[in-house]
Motif scaffolding. Structure first.
Motif, PDB file in Angstrom:
ATOM      1  N   GLU A  85      -1.972  -4.673  -4.452  1.00 28.11           N
ATOM      2  CA  GLU A  85      -1.240  -3.414  -4.593  1.00 28.11           C
ATOM      3  C   GLU A  85      -2.245  -2.268  -4.642  1.00 28.11           C
ATOM      4  OE1 GLU A  85       1.176  -3.544  -8.039  1.00 28.11           O
ATOM      5  OE2 GLU A  85       2.348  -5.306  -7.404  1.00 28.11           O
ATOM      6  N   VAL A  86      -1.997  -1.260  -3.828  1.00 31.96           N
ATOM      7  CA  VAL A  86      -2.866  -0.085  -3.777  1.00 31.96           C
ATOM      8  C   VAL A  86      -1.984   1.150  -3.827  1.00 31.96           C
ATOM      9  CG1 VAL A  86      -4.637   1.162  -2.493  1.00 31.96           C
ATOM     10  CG2 VAL A  86      -4.562  -1.337  -2.399  1.00 31.96           C
ATOM     11  N   GLY A  87      -2.259   2.040  -4.758  1.00 32.56           N
ATOM     12  CA  GLY A  87      -1.456   3.250  -4.870  1.00 32.56           C
ATOM     13  C   GLY A  87      -2.111   4.251  -5.796  1.00 32.56           C
ATOM     14  N   ARG A  88      -1.458   5.376  -5.945  1.00 27.86           N
ATOM     15  CA  ARG A  88      -1.982   6.449  -6.776  1.00 27.86           C
ATOM     16  C   ARG A  88      -1.384   6.368  -8.171  1.00 27.86           C
ATOM     17  NH1 ARG A  88      -2.709  12.763  -4.981  1.00 27.86           N
ATOM     18  NH2 ARG A  88      -3.731  13.488  -6.887  1.00 27.86           N
ATOM     19  N   SER A  89      -2.237   6.560  -9.167  1.00 26.64           N
ATOM     20  CA  SER A  89      -1.812   6.595 -10.559  1.00 26.64           C
ATOM     21  C   SER A  89      -2.425   7.830 -11.200  1.00 26.64           C
ATOM     22  CB  SER A  89      -2.242   5.321 -11.297  1.00 26.64           C
ATOM     23  OG  SER A  89      -1.898   5.390 -12.669  1.00 26.64           O
ATOM     24  N   GLY A  90      -1.692   8.938 -11.192  1.00 23.67           N
ATOM     25  CA  GLY A  90      -2.241  10.197 -11.690  1.00 23.67           C
ATOM     26  C   GLY A  90      -3.352  10.690 -10.787  1.00 23.67           C
ATOM     27  N   ASP A  91      -4.525  10.879 -11.346  1.00 25.92           N
ATOM     28  CA  ASP A  91      -5.696  11.323 -10.576  1.00 25.92           C
ATOM     29  C   ASP A  91      -6.566  10.154 -10.145  1.00 25.92           C
ATOM     30  OD1 ASP A  91      -4.924  13.950 -10.863  1.00 25.92           O
ATOM     31  OD2 ASP A  91      -6.061  14.244 -12.718  1.00 25.92           O
ATOM     32  N   LEU A  92      -6.036   8.939 -10.201  1.00 25.34           N
ATOM     33  CA  LEU A  92      -6.812   7.751  -9.884  1.00 25.34           C
ATOM     34  C   LEU A  92      -6.194   6.991  -8.726  1.00 25.34           C
ATOM     35  CD1 LEU A  92      -7.430   6.396 -13.515  1.00 25.34           C
ATOM     36  CD2 LEU A  92      -9.025   7.720 -12.117  1.00 25.34           C
ATOM     37  N   LEU A  93      -7.036   6.316  -7.967  1.00 22.79           N
ATOM     38  CA  LEU A  93      -6.598   5.325  -6.999  1.00 22.79           C
ATOM     39  C   LEU A  93      -6.654   3.970  -7.697  1.00 22.79           C
ATOM     40  CD1 LEU A  93      -5.797   4.499  -4.104  1.00 22.79           C
ATOM     41  CD2 LEU A  93      -8.236   4.207  -3.634  1.00 22.79           C
ATOM     42  N   ARG A  94      -5.537   3.302  -7.757  1.00 26.71           N
ATOM     43  CA  ARG A  94      -5.424   2.043  -8.503  1.00 26.71           C
ATOM     44  C   ARG A  94      -5.284   0.900  -7.509  1.00 26.71           C
ATOM     45  NH1 ARG A  94      -3.822   0.364 -13.682  1.00 26.71           N
ATOM     46  NH2 ARG A  94      -2.582  -1.544 -13.748  1.00 26.71           N
ATOM     47  N   VAL A 102       0.855  -1.190   0.000  1.00 19.37           N
ATOM     48  CA  VAL A 102       0.000   0.000   0.000  1.00 19.37           C
ATOM     49  C   VAL A 102       0.885   1.232   0.000  1.00 19.37           C
ATOM     50  CG1 VAL A 102      -1.805   1.279   1.202  1.00 19.37           C
ATOM     51  CG2 VAL A 102      -1.817  -1.223   1.236  1.00 19.37           C
ATOM     52  N   ASP A 103       0.724   2.079  -0.996  1.00 23.23           N
ATOM     53  CA  ASP A 103       1.488   3.318  -1.105  1.00 23.23           C
ATOM     54  C   ASP A 103       0.498   4.478  -1.169  1.00 23.23           C
ATOM     55  OD1 ASP A 103       3.363   5.264  -1.470  1.00 23.23           O
ATOM     56  OD2 ASP A 103       3.823   4.772  -3.560  1.00 23.23           O
ATOM     57  N   LEU A 104       0.135   4.984   0.007  1.00 21.93           N
ATOM     58  CA  LEU A 104      -0.853   6.049   0.102  1.00 21.93           C
ATOM     59  C   LEU A 104      -0.292   7.197   0.930  1.00 21.93           C
ATOM     60  CD1 LEU A 104      -4.098   3.970   0.818  1.00 21.93           C
ATOM     61  CD2 LEU A 104      -3.413   5.005  -1.345  1.00 21.93           C
ATOM     62  N   PRO A 105      -0.723   8.433   0.669  1.00 19.35           N
ATOM     63  CA  PRO A 105      -0.269   9.559   1.493  1.00 19.35           C
ATOM     64  C   PRO A 105      -0.835   9.491   2.902  1.00 19.35           C
ATOM     65  CG  PRO A 105      -1.991  10.262  -0.018  1.00 19.35           C
ATOM     66  CD  PRO A 105      -1.646   8.843  -0.386  1.00 19.35           C
ATOM     67  N   GLU A 106      -0.328  10.327   3.747  1.00 21.59           N
ATOM     68  CA  GLU A 106      -0.780  10.321   5.138  1.00 21.59           C
ATOM     69  C   GLU A 106      -2.218  10.822   5.277  1.00 21.59           C
ATOM     70  OE1 GLU A 106       1.923  12.497   7.538  1.00 21.59           O
ATOM     71  OE2 GLU A 106       3.629  11.163   7.185  1.00 21.59           O
ATOM     72  N   GLN A 107      -2.613  11.794   4.461  1.00 22.91           N
ATOM     73  CA  GLN A 107      -3.973  12.314   4.587  1.00 22.91           C
ATOM     74  C   GLN A 107      -4.971  11.279   4.106  1.00 22.91           C
ATOM     75  OE1 GLN A 107      -1.626  13.564   2.655  1.00 22.91           O
ATOM     76  NE2 GLN A 107      -2.373  14.210   0.643  1.00 22.91           N
ATOM     77  N   ARG A 108      -6.124  11.280   4.754  1.00 26.25           N
ATOM     78  CA  ARG A 108      -7.159  10.304   4.453  1.00 26.25           C
ATOM     79  C   ARG A 108      -7.821  10.612   3.110  1.00 26.25           C
ATOM     80  NH1 ARG A 108      -9.332   7.663   8.954  1.00 26.25           N
ATOM     81  NH2 ARG A 108     -10.679   6.661   7.422  1.00 26.25           N
ATOM     82  N   LEU A 109      -8.268   9.563   2.460  1.00 21.77           N
ATOM     83  CA  LEU A 109      -9.045   9.701   1.233  1.00 21.77           C
ATOM     84  C   LEU A 109     -10.505   9.999   1.579  1.00 21.77           C
ATOM     85  CD1 LEU A 109      -7.621   6.638  -0.717  1.00 21.77           C
ATOM     86  CD2 LEU A 109      -6.953   9.018  -0.973  1.00 21.77           C
ATOM     87  N   ALA A 110     -11.262  10.303   0.540  1.00 19.01           N
ATOM     88  CA  ALA A 110     -12.703  10.514   0.740  1.00 19.01           C
ATOM     89  C   ALA A 110     -13.334   9.223   1.246  1.00 19.01           C
ATOM     90  CB  ALA A 110     -13.357  10.958  -0.568  1.00 19.01           C
ATOM     91  N   PRO A 111     -14.321   9.311   2.145  1.00 22.94           N
ATOM     92  CA  PRO A 111     -14.936   8.094   2.687  1.00 22.94           C
ATOM     93  C   PRO A 111     -15.472   7.157   1.605  1.00 22.94           C
ATOM     94  CG  PRO A 111     -15.612  10.014   3.952  1.00 22.94           C
ATOM     95  CD  PRO A 111     -14.849  10.531   2.784  1.00 22.94           C
ATOM     96  N   ALA A 112     -16.106   7.716   0.566  1.00 20.30           N
ATOM     97  CA  ALA A 112     -16.638   6.848  -0.494  1.00 20.30           C
ATOM     98  C   ALA A 112     -15.517   6.111  -1.213  1.00 20.30           C
ATOM     99  CB  ALA A 112     -17.434   7.689  -1.491  1.00 20.30           C
TER     100      ALA A 112
END
Length: 432
Positions: free
Chosen positions: A371-380, A333-343
């Motif tokens: 694998e979970v991470g950011r790809s441009g403006d998408l969560l992949r 999992v490669d995600l930033p520290e700030q939380r994503l939108a609940p949905a």
């Protein structure tokens, strides 16, 4: 011994070819627009005027309907030309379909807003077409006339032989001679030839943008409404499937335990006076059933929205669901520290949870990777296993439910599962 020189194609050759081709397309579009614009303007203005003037005797209704249908045909021809000028496809609006009786079918074009926009375009395109035609003809005349002036200067009257006949040099206050005159006009032709693609492109785009706004903007709105409607329907379908599954799981699991628990407690109550030992045994069994029902309810609640997801975020929730999987799971999992939108978090968690459940039930895999991470403006989100493959998004099954849930949040599900494996499930949904 002979020597050969290899001529390597330059990068500018395709560019020049594209510019020349686009210039010819734009010029043809601008030149044809004037006669078509005059015809469209005359037809629509005359038809609307006659139709409005004869509405009192009801003939005007048929005239207006026919005029709008003719404007629709002209608008369709214009839409067919727009992609070549704009360089991209344009949406086509959905017109109202005739229904009902004869009168209602006759009134259909009059009730369609796009038909009136087509008529408005036929009126407004004429002044723009006149401008585009004039500028295009002028630029081509300057470029071709100037570049070839040296070849036909001899055929023109000599300005020095007639005091009233002056060329451009004399009008500018310079001495005129054939050499100077040829040099000036050829230079003007070169400048016009250089500016020709830009100027013609500008007037063609001006006219095409008028067509795009009046003839396709409503179609874009209709497409967006359709997309939102499909997303809403997908969300409703996904929730209906989830509710049916939850109802089935509750019926097959906790509900059966609770029914058995009620029966055991009633039996224990009857045994208290005549056989206390048997009553204690029954109560003990009832306690086991209560714990099993509680565990099943907790498992069901984790499938809906686990507390760890709300408290600690997506990464912790995915680690928890991976730890409970009977198939070993490698998670990255490669995600930033700030939380994503609940949905977004809920959808991503549901995708991983459902995908791991499918792996455990159907794939026969020995290992799975998430694998979970950011790809441009998408969560992949990628879930891949080494199982038997052959997974299909069949309506009414788990993967179809995943696709519906993702579609509800403007996401996309892609499943690559050839027979024999591996199976790779990729979900992409908006980051924010």
């Amino acid at each position: 011994m002979t020597s050969e020189t290899l001529v390597m194609p330059t990068a500018t050759a395709p560019y020049r070819s594209r510019v020349a081709r686009q210039t010819l397309l734009d010029s043809g579009y601008a030149l044809l627009s004037l006669p078509i614009g005059v015809f469209a303007f005359t037809l629509v203005v005359t038809g609307v005027a006659v139709g409005v003037g004869t509405l009192v005797i009801w003939v005007g209704v048929a005239v207006l309907a026919g005029t709008l249908l003719a404007a629709r045909g002209l608008a369709t021809a214009e839409r067919a030309q727009l992609p070549a000028v704009l360089g991209r496809p344009v949406p086509r609006p959905a017109y109202l379909m005739p229904d009902g009786g004869r009168v209602r079918r006759l009134l259909t074009p009059l009730r369609d807003p796009q038909s009136w926009l087509d008529a408005l375009h036929a009126v407004l395109r004429l002044p723009v077409a006149v401008l585009a035609f004039s500028v295009t003809v002028t630029m081509w005349a300057l470029a071709l006339g100037g570049l070839t002036y040296w070849a036909w200067d001899w055929a023109l009257p000599d300005p020095s032989a007639d005091p009233e006949n002056s060329d451009l040099l004399e009008l500018l206050g310079f001495d005129s001679s054939p050499a100077r005159r040829i040099l000036l006009y050829v230079a003007l032709g070169v400048v016009a030839a250089v500016l020709l693609p830009v100027v013609v492109r500008g007037v063609a785009l001006l006219q095409a943008q008028l067509g795009r706004v009046l003839l396709t903007s409503r179609a874009a709105t209709q497409a967006e409404i359709g997309r939102l409607s499909r997303g809403r329907d997908a969300a409703v379908a996904a929730e209906a499937v989830a509710l049916r599954r939850l109802e089935r799981d509750i019926h097959d699991g906790p509900q059966q335990h609770l029914v058995r628990l009620g029966m055991d407690l009633s039996r224990a109550q009857r045994q208290l006076d005549r056989d206390p030992a048997a009553a204690r045994t029954t109560i003990t069994e009832a306690g086991v059933l209560a714990r099993e029902a509680l565990e099943e309810l907790r498992a069901l609640s984790r499938g809906i929205a686990p507390p760890v997801l709300a408290d600690r975020g997506l990464a912790a929730a995915l680690a928890a669901v991976a730890a409970r999987s009977p198939v070993p799971v490698e998670i990255a999992v490669d995600l930033p520290e700030q939380r994503l939108a609940p949905a977004t978090e809920n959808t991503a968690y549901f995708v991983v949870s459902e995908a791991l459940a499918n792996v455990a039930k159907h794939s026969g895999a020995r290992v799975c990777r998430v694998e979970v991470g950011r790809s441009g403006d998408l969560l992949r989100v990628v879930v891949e296993d080494d199982g038997a493959g052959g997974a299909l998004t069949v309506p009414g099954h788990g993967l179809a439910g995943l696709a519906d849930r993702l579609r509800a949040v403007d996401g996309v599900l892609t499943v690559d599962s050839p027979p024999g494996g591996p199976t790779r499930t990729v979900a992409e949904l908006p980051w924010a």
